[in-house]
Design an enzyme around this catalytic site. Structure first.
Site, short mmCIF file in Angstrom:
data_model
loop_
_atom_site.label_atom_id
_atom_site.label_comp_id
_atom_site.label_asym_id
_atom_site.label_seq_id
_atom_site.Cartn_x
_atom_site.Cartn_y
_atom_site.Cartn_z
CG ASP A 134 -16.45 4.76 27.54
OD1 ASP A 134 -15.66 3.96 27.00
OD2 ASP A 134 -17.57 4.42 27.97
CE LYS A 168 -20.56 20.87 23.17
NZ LYS A 168 -20.11 21.31 21.84
CG ASP A 170 -18.15 19.75 19.67
OD1 ASP A 170 -17.25 20.10 20.45
OD2 ASP A 170 -19.04 20.52 19.28
CG ASP A 181 -13.73 2.27 22.70
OD1 ASP A 181 -12.75 1.99 23.41
OD2 ASP A 181 -14.77 1.60 22.69
CE1 TYR A 217 -20.77 6.88 30.71
CE2 TYR A 217 -18.72 5.69 31.03
CZ TYR A 217 -19.66 6.27 30.18
OH TYR A 217 -19.46 6.24 28.84
#
Ligand code: NAD
Length: 361
Positions: free
Chosen positions: A245, A189, A221, A249, A141
């Site tokens: 993020d 990852k 994942d 959620d 970001y």
């Protein structure tokens, strides 16, 4: 103990829910003779209308002069046509940047009474209590270079972390795990990304200073599935900005309602606390807003900025108790013949306040 809190209630339902939350916080803190000094500042749409900017200097100065900032929510349909840097949300982004918090804490929990609100089966979510620690200032970001070249039709971002950025958020997560069930899951990852390999190596290095915390690693994942299949297995979860993020959620569905979820951003100059929901203009001013997310946020203030664990836990127990007794705000009601006692925003606030008083008496 004395705590100076700047309340930036903001727009829409922000003022309604923070009012209830501050009253609960005052109730809980006052029992032990603690002094909470509240000042108020404008942010978001209300600040655009009154001061001509979404983040007035006065608010920023007051924030930096406080022990904690408690934000309601910002945003409103009437500001949607403004340029991104003039909109209410720009005020919040500016405040977050100025306060400098790098560790975003998002609890994901299941409450037995709200099991019907979650799309997940009750036996999967029963007893879930996860604390996500999301790195907030680094990663894709913010990473540079970043570009969308419209001529070549190519765009890219840079997911970048330094060892120091990973180490400081890992340390926060490990310290929090020490105070909980002493388990930390680091999500990355590392099978594909070098930035994740640095992340994992650094977390392992810092975790060596915390031999009492059991560390495990998951690929992002796989973690997205584990959260849905076996969320009870996790205690504290630390991860980088983008993965955090998405995973936080996703985990919101465990609790099952946006109006229930608190958050805290710590590690900077001043901690910032906010319920995760927005300004909900569709229900603002109607007494329909659920104040429990804001009230649970006030518990995080007492825990992380005041060290008042007993009082923080009392607020959390009071919320559970009130739900156990069948009280609900409208957003939590499912089905027709539900048998719940439906309360307005202020009635729910008063119920929790009364219950906190009983618990701490
Ligand atoms: P929202 O969270 O405001 O609302 C989504 C839905 O959930 C709405 O139907 C709303 O009525 C309901 N809801 C949210 N909080 C609730 C509560 N406490 N009690 C009962 N119902 C609740 O998200 P949105 O509709 O996408 O955005 C509305 C505005 O809020 C936009 O301007 C957006 O930019 C802003 N926003 C601000 C923040 C923030 O201040 N941190 C976060 C998200 C969105």
């Amino acid at each position: 103990m004395q705590l100076k809190i700047l309340v930036t209630a903001g727009d829409g339902i922000g003022p309604e829910v923070t009012r209830e939350a501050v009253a609960v916080l005052q109730e809980a803190a006052s029992v032990g003779g603690n002094e909470i000094i509240i000042t108020e500042g404008r942010i978001g749409g209300i600040a655009i209308t009154t001061d001509g900017t979404p983040l007035p200097q006065k608010t920023l100065d007051a924030a930096l002069d406080s022990d904690a900032v408690f934000l309601g929510a910002v945003g409103g349909n009437e500001f949607n046509s403004l340029a991104p840097d003039k909109r209410p949300e720009a005020g919040l982004l500016g405040l977050r940047a100025a306060l400098g918090g790098f560790a975003n804490l998002r609890p994901a929990f299941a409450l037995k009474e709200l099991a019907v609100n979650s799309p997940l089966r009750a036996e999967i979510i029963d007893g879930v209590d996860i604390l996500f620690v999301r790195e907030l200032l680094g990663g894709a970001y913010f990473g540079k270079p970043r570009e969308w070249n419209k001529e070549t039709g190519v765009a890219f971002n840079t997911m970048i972390y330094s060892r120091e950025e990973v180490a400081r958020v890992a340390r926060v997560a490990l310290q929090l795990a020490q105070k909980r069930r002493k388990k930390l899951c680091s999500v990355d990852k590392a099978n594909v990304l070098e930035v994740s390999q640095l992340w994992r190596a650094t977390v392992i290095e810092v975790a060596a200073e915390f031999p009492d915390v059991a560390l495990e690693h998951q690929y992002v994942d796989a973690m997205a599935m584990h959260i849905m299949n076996r969320p009870r297995d996790f205690d504290v979860v630390v991860t980088e900005n983008l993965f955090g993020d998405i995973l936080t959620d996703e985990s919101g569905v465990i609790t099952g309602s946006l109006g229930m979820l608190p958050s805290a951003t710590i590690g900077g100059k001043v901690n910032l606390y906010e319920p995760i929901h927005g300004s909900a203009p569709d229900i603002a001013g109607k007494g329909l807003a659920n104040p429990l997310g804001a009230i649970l946020t006030s518990a995080l203030i007492l825990r992380h900025s005041a060290g008042l664990e007993t009082e923080a836990a009392a607020i959390e127990s009071a919320v559970r108790k009130v739900l156990e007794q069948g009280f609900r705000t409208a957003d939590l009601v499912r089905g027709k013949d539900h048998g719940y006692k439906v309360l307005s925003t202020t009635e729910m606030g008063a119920k929790v306040r009364e219950t906190v008083k009983q618990i701490l008496a």
